[in-house]
Design a protein around this motif. Structure first.
Motif, PDB file in Angstrom:
ATOM      1  N   ALA A  63       0.824  -1.210   0.000  1.00 18.02           N
ATOM      2  CA  ALA A  63       0.000   0.000   0.000  1.00 18.02           C
ATOM      3  C   ALA A  63       0.860   1.262   0.000  1.00 18.02           C
ATOM      4  N   THR A  64       1.977   1.234   0.723  1.00 21.15           N
ATOM      5  CA  THR A  64       2.873   2.397   0.764  1.00 21.15           C
ATOM      6  C   THR A  64       3.481   2.671  -0.605  1.00 21.15           C
ATOM      7  N   ILE A  65       3.886   1.616  -1.285  1.00 22.93           N
ATOM      8  CA  ILE A  65       4.439   1.775  -2.635  1.00 22.93           C
ATOM      9  C   ILE A  65       3.380   2.347  -3.577  1.00 22.93           C
ATOM     10  N   ALA A  66       2.161   1.804  -3.473  1.00 20.20           N
ATOM     11  CA  ALA A  66       1.079   2.255  -4.350  1.00 20.20           C
ATOM     12  C   ALA A  66       0.720   3.717  -4.100  1.00 20.20           C
ATOM     13  N   THR A  67       0.589   4.104  -2.828  1.00 20.65           N
ATOM     14  CA  THR A  67       0.219   5.493  -2.517  1.00 20.65           C
ATOM     15  C   THR A  67       1.323   6.476  -2.901  1.00 20.65           C
ATOM     16  N   SER A  68       2.576   6.067  -2.753  1.00 25.39           N
ATOM     17  CA  SER A  68       3.678   6.965  -3.130  1.00 25.39           C
ATOM     18  C   SER A  68       3.695   7.227  -4.634  1.00 25.39           C
ATOM     19  N   LEU A  69       3.245   6.245  -5.413  1.00 28.60           N
ATOM     20  CA  LEU A  69       3.232   6.389  -6.867  1.00 28.60           C
ATOM     21  C   LEU A  69       2.080   7.263  -7.358  1.00 28.60           C
ATOM     22  N   ILE A  70       0.952   7.210  -6.644  1.00 27.78           N
ATOM     23  CA  ILE A  70      -0.236   7.916  -7.144  1.00 27.78           C
ATOM     24  C   ILE A  70      -0.583   9.167  -6.342  1.00 27.78           C
ATOM     25  N   SER A  71       0.182   9.470  -5.286  1.00 28.80           N
ATOM     26  CA  SER A  71      -0.177  10.586  -4.405  1.00 28.80           C
ATOM     27  C   SER A  71      -0.290  11.910  -5.153  1.00 28.80           C
ATOM     28  N   ALA A  72       0.726  12.251  -5.938  1.00 30.38           N
ATOM     29  CA  ALA A  72       0.712  13.536  -6.658  1.00 30.38           C
ATOM     30  C   ALA A  72      -0.449  13.587  -7.640  1.00 30.38           C
ATOM     31  N   VAL A 100     -10.804   6.097  -5.589  1.00 30.56           N
ATOM     32  CA  VAL A 100      -9.432   5.648  -5.315  1.00 30.56           C
ATOM     33  C   VAL A 100      -9.295   5.168  -3.876  1.00 30.56           C
ATOM     34  N   VAL A 101      -9.798   5.940  -2.908  1.00 29.52           N
ATOM     35  CA  VAL A 101      -9.641   5.545  -1.503  1.00 29.52           C
ATOM     36  C   VAL A 101     -10.447   4.285  -1.197  1.00 29.52           C
ATOM     37  N   ALA A 102     -11.622   4.149  -1.823  1.00 25.67           N
ATOM     38  CA  ALA A 102     -12.431   2.943  -1.609  1.00 25.67           C
ATOM     39  C   ALA A 102     -11.720   1.714  -2.179  1.00 25.67           C
ATOM     40  N   ALA A 103     -11.125   1.871  -3.363  1.00 23.57           N
ATOM     41  CA  ALA A 103     -10.394   0.761  -3.974  1.00 23.57           C
ATOM     42  C   ALA A 103      -9.167   0.391  -3.152  1.00 23.57           C
ATOM     43  N   MET A 104      -8.460   1.409  -2.637  1.00 26.77           N
ATOM     44  CA  MET A 104      -7.280   1.153  -1.819  1.00 26.77           C
ATOM     45  C   MET A 104      -7.653   0.449  -0.519  1.00 26.77           C
ATOM     46  N   ASP A 105      -8.763   0.870   0.086  1.00 28.04           N
ATOM     47  CA  ASP A 105      -9.226   0.229   1.312  1.00 28.04           C
ATOM     48  C   ASP A 105      -9.627  -1.216   1.051  1.00 28.04           C
ATOM     49  N   GLY A 106     -10.332  -1.440  -0.055  1.00 25.56           N
ATOM     50  CA  GLY A 106     -10.733  -2.804  -0.395  1.00 25.56           C
ATOM     51  C   GLY A 106      -9.536  -3.712  -0.638  1.00 25.56           C
ATOM     52  N   PHE A 107      -8.514  -3.163  -1.295  1.00 22.75           N
ATOM     53  CA  PHE A 107      -7.309  -3.966  -1.540  1.00 22.75           C
ATOM     54  C   PHE A 107      -6.609  -4.332  -0.235  1.00 22.75           C
ATOM     55  N   LEU A 108      -6.416  -3.327   0.637  1.00 17.67           N
ATOM     56  CA  LEU A 108      -5.731  -3.594   1.901  1.00 17.67           C
ATOM     57  C   LEU A 108      -6.464  -4.639   2.730  1.00 17.67           C
ATOM     58  N   GLY A 109      -7.796  -4.481   2.816  1.00 19.61           N
ATOM     59  CA  GLY A 109      -8.573  -5.435   3.599  1.00 19.61           C
ATOM     60  C   GLY A 109      -8.552  -6.827   3.000  1.00 19.61           C
ATOM     61  N   GLY A 110      -8.748  -6.912   1.702  1.00 18.79           N
ATOM     62  CA  GLY A 110      -8.787  -8.213   1.037  1.00 18.79           C
ATOM     63  C   GLY A 110      -7.457  -8.934   1.067  1.00 18.79           C
ATOM     64  N   MET A 147     -18.899 -11.712   9.317  1.00 15.86           N
ATOM     65  CA  MET A 147     -18.117 -10.730  10.060  1.00 15.86           C
ATOM     66  C   MET A 147     -17.175  -9.967   9.130  1.00 15.86           C
ATOM     67  N   TRP A 148     -16.548 -10.689   8.213  1.00 16.39           N
ATOM     68  CA  TRP A 148     -15.623 -10.064   7.281  1.00 16.39           C
ATOM     69  C   TRP A 148     -16.355  -9.096   6.356  1.00 16.39           C
ATOM     70  N   ILE A 149     -17.543  -9.500   5.892  1.00 11.96           N
ATOM     71  CA  ILE A 149     -18.331  -8.624   5.006  1.00 11.96           C
ATOM     72  C   ILE A 149     -18.753  -7.353   5.751  1.00 11.96           C
ATOM     73  N   LEU A 150     -19.211  -7.518   7.002  1.00 12.86           N
ATOM     74  CA  LEU A 150     -19.628  -6.380   7.806  1.00 12.86           C
ATOM     75  C   LEU A 150     -18.462  -5.417   8.018  1.00 12.86           C
ATOM     76  N   PHE A 151     -17.326  -5.967   8.405  1.00 10.19           N
ATOM     77  CA  PHE A 151     -16.148  -5.135   8.665  1.00 10.19           C
ATOM     78  C   PHE A 151     -15.704  -4.399   7.398  1.00 10.19           C
ATOM     79  N   SER A 152     -15.688  -5.102   6.263  1.00 11.58           N
ATOM     80  CA  SER A 152     -15.241  -4.504   4.998  1.00 11.58           C
ATOM     81  C   SER A 152     -16.168  -3.381   4.563  1.00 11.58           C
ATOM     82  N   CYS A 153     -17.489  -3.606   4.734  1.00 11.25           N
ATOM     83  CA  CYS A 153     -18.463  -2.581   4.346  1.00 11.25           C
ATOM     84  C   CYS A 153     -18.302  -1.329   5.213  1.00 11.25           C
ATOM     85  N   ILE A 154     -18.150  -1.552   6.535  1.00  6.59           N
ATOM     86  CA  ILE A 154     -17.979  -0.413   7.441  1.00  6.59           C
ATOM     87  C   ILE A 154     -16.682   0.325   7.120  1.00  6.59           C
TER      88      ILE A 154
END
Length: 419
Positions: A114-123, A136-146, A164-171
Motif C-alpha cells: 500500500a505504501t508503494i502504491a500510494t507513493s506512486l499515485i499521491s501527486a 481511489v480511496v475505496a479501492a485502496m481500502d478494499g485492496f488492503l482489507g482483502g 463478520m468479514w463482510i460487515l467489517f469490509s463494508c464499514i
C-alpha cells in the motif's frame, strides 16, 4: 454481537476524532498563525489514529484481530505524499511488532504494498476531482482489507466468519469514504476562508488606491515641475546633484502611486489589438541593460508567428517588465533568464524562468499579496499590480519554484484563432 458492534463503533470513532483537531490546525494554517510546523502537525494526527486503532482493536479470536488503521493510513499517505507514507509504515510496523502475534506479517506485506502504491499515485491523486478521489480511496481500502485477510487465512491458520468479514469490509469502505469527504470539506472550507481574507485585503487596498492616488499624484507632478525649473537656473554642481536626487525620489513616489492606481483599475481602459510576440520581444530589449548590469544572460525562445489578443498595450508591457525585472533581481550573483513562448490552439503560454534564490511553498502561497515581498527594499506592489493586470486581461498565473534552484512564472492568455 452487541459487544462486537460497540468495538466497531469505538474503533471507527478513533479514526474520526483526530479530524477535529486537524480542522483546528487548518484554521491556524490558513490564518497564518501556524506556518513552519503546520505540515508536520497535520500529518501527525492521522498517525495518532493509526496507533489508537491498533491499541483498541476488534478482537475476533485469540489469533485474529481487526481494526480500522488502514483508513487514516490511506488518507495520510495519499494526502501527505511518499515520505509521510513511509513514516507511517515504519511506525505502524514497529508498533505492530511490539504488540506481538502472527498478525505482524500480514500487516508487513499488505501495508508495504500500500505504501508503494500510494507513493506512486499521491501527486496524481491530489489533482483528481472528488468523485475520483472517493473511488481511489475505496479501492485502496478494499485492496488492503482483502489482501491482508487473504494472507492471514491462507498462511497463518486464522479464522473469521464470512458475515463478520463482510460487515467489517463494508464499514471500512464507508468509513474511508466519509473520512475523505470530511477531509475535503474542511480543506476547501479553509481555502475559501483564506481567499475571502485575501479578497478583503485587496478590497481595502483598492479603495485606498482609488481615493487618494489622483490627489497625491497631482501635487507630486507640480512639485517636480518647479524643481526642474529651479534646477535649470542653478550653477552650483553640488546643489544640482541634490536637486537631481530630489526629482528622482519624486519620480519614485509617483511610480508607487501609479502602481496603486493600476491596481484600483486593473482592467484595460483603452482596448486595442496587440501582438503578444512583438510585445515580448520589446520587453526583452527594454530589460536587456538591467540584465547586463546584473551579469544575467537572456535566453529567448520566442520563434513563433504573431499571436493577437485585445487588451491595453501599456499595462501588458508593464506586466511583462515587472515579472522580468523580478526574475533578474532574484539573481544577484548573475545567472540566466529564460523567456519562452508556447502555443496550443487558442492558448498561449509565456514562461519566465530564472536561476535565482527561488521561493519556499509558504512564500509562493503569499506571492501577489499586498506588501508581501522577498526583496529587502521591495514593497510588493509590483507583483500585486502584475497579478491584477493578468486577471483583468482574463489571463492565468502559475508558479514553479525551488529554493536555491530558481523560479518560473507561467502567464497563460487566450489569443485569436489561427487563420
Amino acid at each position: 454481537m452487541l459487544l462486537t458492534a460497540k468495538t466497531f463503533l469505538l474503533n471507527l470513532l478513533l479514526v474520526f476524532a483526530p479530524l477535529g483537531i486537524m480542522q483546528i490546525l487548518y484554521l491556524l494554517k490558513y490564518t497564518n498563525l501556524l506556518k513552519k510546523s503546520s505540515g508536520w502537525l497535520l500529518a501527525l494526527f492521522p498517525l495518532l489514529s493509526v496507533i489508537l486503532c491498533m491499541t483498541y482493536p476488534i478482537v475476533i479470536s485469540d489469533n485474529f484481530i481487526l481494526d480500522f488503521r488502514r483508513i487514516p493510513f490511506i488518507l495520510g499517505a495519499l494526502y501527505g505524499g511518499k515520505w509521510v507514507g513511509l513514516i507511517y509504515l515504519i511506525v505502524l510496523l514497529s508498533y505492530r511488532y511490539l504488540l506481538g502475534g502472527s498478525g505482524f506479517y500480514p500487516s508487513l506485506y499488505s501495508f508495504s504494498i500500500a505504501t508503494i502504491a500510494t507513493s506512486l499515485i499521491s501527486a496524481y491523486f491530489l489533482k483528481l476531482d472528488l468523485k475520483k478521489k472517493l473511488l481511489v480511496v475505496a479501492a485502496m481500502d478494499g485492496f488492503l482489507g482483502g489482501f491482508g485477510t487473504f494472507v492471514s487465512l491462507t498462511f497463518f491458520n486464522s479464522e473469521i466468519e464470512l458475515s463478520m468479514w463482510i460487515l467489517f469490509s463494508c464499514i471500512s469502505v464507508i468509513g474511508v469514504v466519509l473520512a475523505t469527504l470530511i477531509y475535503e470539506v474542511f480543506i476547501n472550507q479553509f481555502k475559501l476562508l483564506h481567499s475571502v481574507m485575501e479578497g478583503q485585503k485587496l478590497k481595502v487596498v483598492s479603495h485606498l488606491a482609488a481615493s487618494i492616488s489622483h490627489e497625491v499624484r497631482n501635487p507630486l507632478t507640480v512639485s517636480r515641475g518647479f524643481l526642474q525649473l529651479i534646477d535649470s537656473d542653478l550653477n552650483d554642481r553640488e546643489k544640482k546633484g541634490y536637486m537631481k536626487l530630489a526629482i528622482t525620489e519624486l519620480d519614485r513616489a509617483t511610480e508607487i502611486i501609479n502602481d496603486y492606481l493600476t491596481f484600483a483599475k486593473p482592467y484595460p481602459e483603452s482596448v486595442e489589438r496587440i501582438d503578444i510576440i512583438s510585445e515580448v520581444k520589446h520587453s526583452i530589449s527594454v530589460i536587456q541593460p538591467l540584465a547586463s548590469m546584473m551579469n544575467v544572460s537572456i535566453n529567448a525562445k520566442i520563434d513563433l508567428p504573431s499571436a493577437y489578443m485585445h487588451s491595453e498595450k501599456r499595462k501588458f508591457q508593464q506586466c511583462l517588465l515587472n515579472f522580468s525585472k523580478n526574475a533578474i533581481e532574484a539573481m544577484s550573483n548573475g545567472g540566466t533568464l529564460t523567456i519562452q513562448i508556447a502555443r496550443k490552439d487558442n492558448e498561449l503560454k509565456i514562461s519566465i524562468q530564472d536561476t535565482g534564490v527561488g521561493m519556499t511553498k509558504d512564500q509562493l502561497s503569499r506571492i501577489g499579496e499586498p506588501f508581501f515581498t522577498t526583496k529587502e527594499k521591495g514593497t510588493g506592489l509590483g507583483m500585486m499590480v502584475s497579478h491584477s493586470i493578468v486577471k483583468g486581461m482574463g489571463g492565468e498565473l502559475m508558479y514553479e519554484s525551488e529554493p536555491g534552484i530558481g523560479t518560473t512564472v507561467h502567464l497563460v492568455f487566450q489569443v485569436e484563432n489561427v487563420n
